[in-house]
Design an enzyme around this catalytic site. Structure first.
Site, mmCIF file in Angstrom:
data_model
loop_
_atom_site.group_PDB
_atom_site.id
_atom_site.type_symbol
_atom_site.label_atom_id
_atom_site.label_comp_id
_atom_site.label_asym_id
_atom_site.label_seq_id
_atom_site.Cartn_x
_atom_site.Cartn_y
_atom_site.Cartn_z
ATOM 1 N N ARG A 28 0.776 -1.134 0.084
ATOM 2 C CA ARG A 28 -0.081 -0.042 -0.056
ATOM 3 C C ARG A 28 0.866 1.212 0.026
ATOM 4 O O ARG A 28 0.561 2.235 0.503
ATOM 5 C CB ARG A 28 -0.868 -0.029 1.151
ATOM 6 C CG ARG A 28 -2.031 -1.189 1.428
ATOM 7 C CD ARG A 28 -3.070 -0.913 0.003
ATOM 8 N NE ARG A 28 -4.126 -1.821 0.312
ATOM 9 C CZ ARG A 28 -5.273 -1.477 0.560
ATOM 10 N NH1 ARG A 28 -5.505 -0.297 1.003
ATOM 11 N NH2 ARG A 28 -6.056 -2.274 0.632
ATOM 12 N N ARG A 32 -3.384 6.689 0.115
ATOM 13 C CA ARG A 32 -3.680 7.881 0.884
ATOM 14 C C ARG A 32 -2.721 8.565 1.884
ATOM 15 O O ARG A 32 -3.059 9.507 2.293
ATOM 16 C CB ARG A 32 -4.962 7.512 1.761
ATOM 17 C CG ARG A 32 -6.162 7.371 0.819
ATOM 18 C CD ARG A 32 -7.296 6.572 1.431
ATOM 19 N NE ARG A 32 -6.852 5.361 2.102
ATOM 20 C CZ ARG A 32 -7.733 4.989 2.784
ATOM 21 N NH1 ARG A 32 -9.014 5.253 3.296
ATOM 22 N NH2 ARG A 32 -7.371 3.635 3.152
ATOM 23 N N ARG A 41 -6.284 11.893 -7.275
ATOM 24 C CA ARG A 41 -7.433 11.064 -7.120
ATOM 25 C C ARG A 41 -8.809 12.064 -6.677
ATOM 26 O O ARG A 41 -10.029 11.566 -6.749
ATOM 27 C CB ARG A 41 -7.346 10.385 -5.969
ATOM 28 C CG ARG A 41 -6.732 8.905 -6.034
ATOM 29 C CD ARG A 41 -7.550 7.880 -6.929
ATOM 30 N NE ARG A 41 -9.108 8.082 -6.361
ATOM 31 C CZ ARG A 41 -9.332 7.291 -5.451
ATOM 32 N NH1 ARG A 41 -8.671 6.599 -4.805
ATOM 33 N NH2 ARG A 41 -10.780 7.429 -5.210
ATOM 34 N N ASP A 77 -6.495 -2.777 -7.516
ATOM 35 C CA ASP A 77 -7.295 -3.404 -6.408
ATOM 36 C C ASP A 77 -7.474 -4.853 -6.584
ATOM 37 O O ASP A 77 -7.604 -5.542 -7.792
ATOM 38 C CB ASP A 77 -8.266 -2.764 -6.131
ATOM 39 C CG ASP A 77 -8.870 -2.893 -4.824
ATOM 40 O OD1 ASP A 77 -8.240 -2.298 -3.482
ATOM 41 O OD2 ASP A 77 -9.820 -3.882 -4.346
ATOM 42 N N TYR A 152 -15.315 -11.400 0.516
ATOM 43 C CA TYR A 152 -15.930 -10.175 0.099
ATOM 44 C C TYR A 152 -17.109 -10.601 -0.636
ATOM 45 O O TYR A 152 -18.252 -9.765 -0.346
ATOM 46 C CB TYR A 152 -15.088 -9.175 -0.767
ATOM 47 C CG TYR A 152 -13.999 -8.532 -0.038
ATOM 48 C CD1 TYR A 152 -14.503 -7.528 0.897
ATOM 49 C CD2 TYR A 152 -12.660 -8.707 -0.040
ATOM 50 C CE1 TYR A 152 -13.573 -6.888 1.420
ATOM 51 C CE2 TYR A 152 -11.597 -8.046 0.698
ATOM 52 C CZ TYR A 152 -12.156 -7.122 1.470
ATOM 53 O OH TYR A 152 -11.089 -6.307 2.327
HETATM 54 O O1 CP3 Z 1 -0.095 -1.636 -2.397
HETATM 55 C C1 CP3 Z 1 -0.316 -0.538 -3.096
HETATM 56 O O2 CP3 Z 1 0.052 0.457 -2.971
HETATM 57 C C2 CP3 Z 1 -1.072 -0.970 -4.345
HETATM 58 C C3 CP3 Z 1 -2.533 -0.662 -4.470
HETATM 59 C C4 CP3 Z 1 -3.314 -1.629 -3.815
HETATM 60 C C5 CP3 Z 1 -4.637 -1.104 -3.677
HETATM 61 N N1 CP3 Z 1 -5.214 -2.085 -2.823
HETATM 62 C C6 CP3 Z 1 -4.962 0.062 -3.631
HETATM 63 C C7 CP3 Z 1 -6.036 0.935 -2.862
HETATM 64 C C8 CP3 Z 1 -3.304 -2.846 -3.571
HETATM 65 C C9 CP3 Z 1 -2.158 -4.045 -3.515
HETATM 66 C C10 CP3 Z 1 -4.520 -3.064 -2.717
HETATM 67 C C11 CP3 Z 1 -5.044 -4.673 -2.299
HETATM 68 C C12 CP3 Z 1 -6.144 -4.623 -1.584
HETATM 69 N N2 CP3 Z 1 -7.348 -4.275 -1.560
HETATM 70 C C13 CP3 Z 1 -6.252 -5.727 -0.411
HETATM 71 C C14 CP3 Z 1 -5.246 -6.660 -0.129
HETATM 72 C C15 CP3 Z 1 -4.007 -5.702 0.679
HETATM 73 C C16 CP3 Z 1 -4.575 -5.621 2.021
HETATM 74 O O3 CP3 Z 1 -4.207 -4.294 2.227
HETATM 75 O O4 CP3 Z 1 -4.670 -6.558 2.851
HETATM 76 C C17 CP3 Z 1 -7.476 -5.650 0.181
HETATM 77 C C18 CP3 Z 1 -7.690 -6.634 1.156
HETATM 78 C C19 CP3 Z 1 -8.177 -5.017 -0.749
HETATM 79 C C20 CP3 Z 1 -9.493 -4.274 -0.582
HETATM 80 C C21 CP3 Z 1 -9.734 -2.854 -0.133
HETATM 81 N N3 CP3 Z 1 -9.706 -1.883 -1.072
HETATM 82 C C22 CP3 Z 1 -9.851 -2.218 0.921
HETATM 83 C C23 CP3 Z 1 -9.820 -2.872 2.356
HETATM 84 C C24 CP3 Z 1 -9.841 -0.775 0.826
HETATM 85 C C25 CP3 Z 1 -9.816 0.334 1.896
HETATM 86 C C26 CP3 Z 1 -11.070 0.713 1.876
HETATM 87 C C27 CP3 Z 1 -10.492 2.113 2.653
HETATM 88 O O5 CP3 Z 1 -10.857 3.219 2.229
HETATM 89 O O6 CP3 Z 1 -10.174 2.068 3.898
HETATM 90 C C28 CP3 Z 1 -9.495 -0.699 -0.760
HETATM 91 C C29 CP3 Z 1 -9.567 0.655 -1.506
HETATM 92 C C30 CP3 Z 1 -8.288 1.028 -1.806
HETATM 93 N N4 CP3 Z 1 -7.137 0.142 -2.587
HETATM 94 C C31 CP3 Z 1 -7.477 2.095 -1.396
HETATM 95 C C32 CP3 Z 1 -6.268 2.159 -2.242
HETATM 96 C C33 CP3 Z 1 -5.255 3.016 -2.429
HETATM 97 C C34 CP3 Z 1 -8.210 3.423 -0.965
HETATM 98 C C35 CP3 Z 1 -9.287 4.025 -2.000
HETATM 99 C C36 CP3 Z 1 -9.109 5.476 -1.910
HETATM 100 O O7 CP3 Z 1 -7.830 5.954 -1.913
HETATM 101 O O8 CP3 Z 1 -9.982 6.129 -2.363
#
Ligand code: CP3
Length: 345
Positions: A28, A32, A41, A77, A152
């Protein structure tokens, strides 16, 4: 793989070869905690951003420019391939993926079709652009593992206890395995698209699989994750397998066929090396919350991770889970420099 990438510290560590310094990247890292991320974004929904190649490339590059990490990870994602095959879902800010119609029966499973490269042209385009821009820095492609995706889809959103998921797993094992097979096909398809477009390594994220014990992992999950890793063998890129709360599963994560096992912060790397056994590199495992403490604490803890990581046959420094949104980017910049400096040989 081109010789420059094959000779990078990250790829060499994954392959348990000697390295000039311990490579470091952060799960990640694109996201953010970065002001430049929030800026690009603004007003763009998450899934729209993931489907816009220019934006994907820019966001993927941001942490590489800022921190000088040893690898980039594609901005996308785990639910992107599900959306690409027609699952109706959205990523809600502050919540995560939310599924319109949770999958709980045979018809829901039957509607999941395999992913074709033509379903995600924006991924191919972004990866191609990135491999050009990144030069000698490897790009990591990734996918969600079938258990985490299943959770999910079955729950309809994030879940603490994975009740419906486990109810299907224990109560309707045939349906469970059918769902896991389809999700594995989709994950494998998504990983292959990324590698075929130029990604140099892959990571399978099984964030929530720590919810099951070893015997259940072996019966209900391992056959599927094994097929994914086996389906990548011909591509000859390092395969990383990561989950949270997987202390009791570390050996099995390796057994599934990964080259590198990701470790969260609950098990020290020297102990993880024993649990995983020979022939694997390790990735991890600083508690992401340590970065919220003063620098002196971060430094002490990071040195400890490096020290314990020396026991592993190969070590990729990372956090034990993703960067927390409130993390000060300067801490990550200093941490990257520290890892390089302390581990230089
Ligand atoms: O690592 C990186 O920087 C690459 C991008 C990446 C994202 N999601 C971007 C993202 C990666 C590798 C993921 C994987 C992901 N997504 C996982 C596995 C990794 C982990 O953290 O366990 C999971 C479980 C998800 C599902 C998911 N998508 C979640 C739990 C969330 C967060 C929700 C929140 O807002 O708290 C997302 C959204 C997401 N994916 C964001 C990002 C940057 C945030 C969205 C935003 O910025 O508006």
């Amino acid at each position: 793989m081109n010789p420059q990438l094959a000779d990078s510290a990250f790829i060499r560590a994954c392959r348990r070869q000697t390295v000039p310094h311990t490579p470091v990247w952060f799960m990640r890292q694109a996201g953010r905690s970065l002001p430049e991320y929030r800026k690009v974004r603004e007003g763009v929904p998450m899934l729209t951003a993931c489907a816009t190649p220019d934006l994907v490339a820019e966001i993927t590059m941001q942490p590489v420019r800022r921190y000088g990490v040893d690898a980039a990870i594609l901005f996308s994602d785990i639910v992107v391939p599900l959306v690409a095959v027609g699952v109706e879902l959205d990523i809600k800010p502050g919540v995560g993926p939310v599924v319109e119609n949770p999958i709980r029966d045979r018809a829901g499973v039957a509607a999941l079709r395999p992913l074709e490269p033509g379903d995600v042209p924006y991924v191919t385009e972004a990866v191609r652009t990135l491999t050009g821009e990144l030069g000698g820095t490897p790009l990591i492609g990734f996918a969600g593992a079938p258990f985490t995706l299943a959770s999910y889809l079955i729950e309809g959103g994030p879940s603490k206890n994975h009740d419906h998921t486990k109810a299907m797993m224990y109560g309707e094992p045939e349906l469970w395995h059918a769902l896991m097979e389809r999700l594995s096909e989709i994950a494998l398809g998504f990983l292959r698209v990324q590698v075929e477009a130029g990604a140099s390594a892959v990571q399978l994220f099984d964030s929530w699989v720590g919810a099951v014990g070893p015997a259940d992992y072996r019966e209900f999950v391992l056959p599927h994750t094994s097929r994914i890793f086996a389906g990548l063998t011909d591509l000859d890129v390092p395969r990383i397998h990561f989950g949270v709360g997987t202390g009791e599963l570390l050996g099995l994560l390796g057994e599934a066929g990964a080259d590198v096992v990701g470790v969260d912060w609950r098990v020290s790397l020297d102990e993880a090396a024993l649990r995983v056994g020979p022939g694997k590199a390790l990735q991890g495992n600083l508690d992401p919350a340590v970065l919220l403490a003063p620098w002196a604490v971060v430094e002490r803890r990071a040195r400890e991770v490096l020290e314990r990581g020396r026991v592993a046959e190969g070590h990729v420094f990372n956090l034990g889970h993703g960067v927390l949104p409130s993390t000060d980017p300067d801490q990550l910049a200093r941490l990257t420099a520290l890892v390089h400096e302390v581990s230089a040989r």
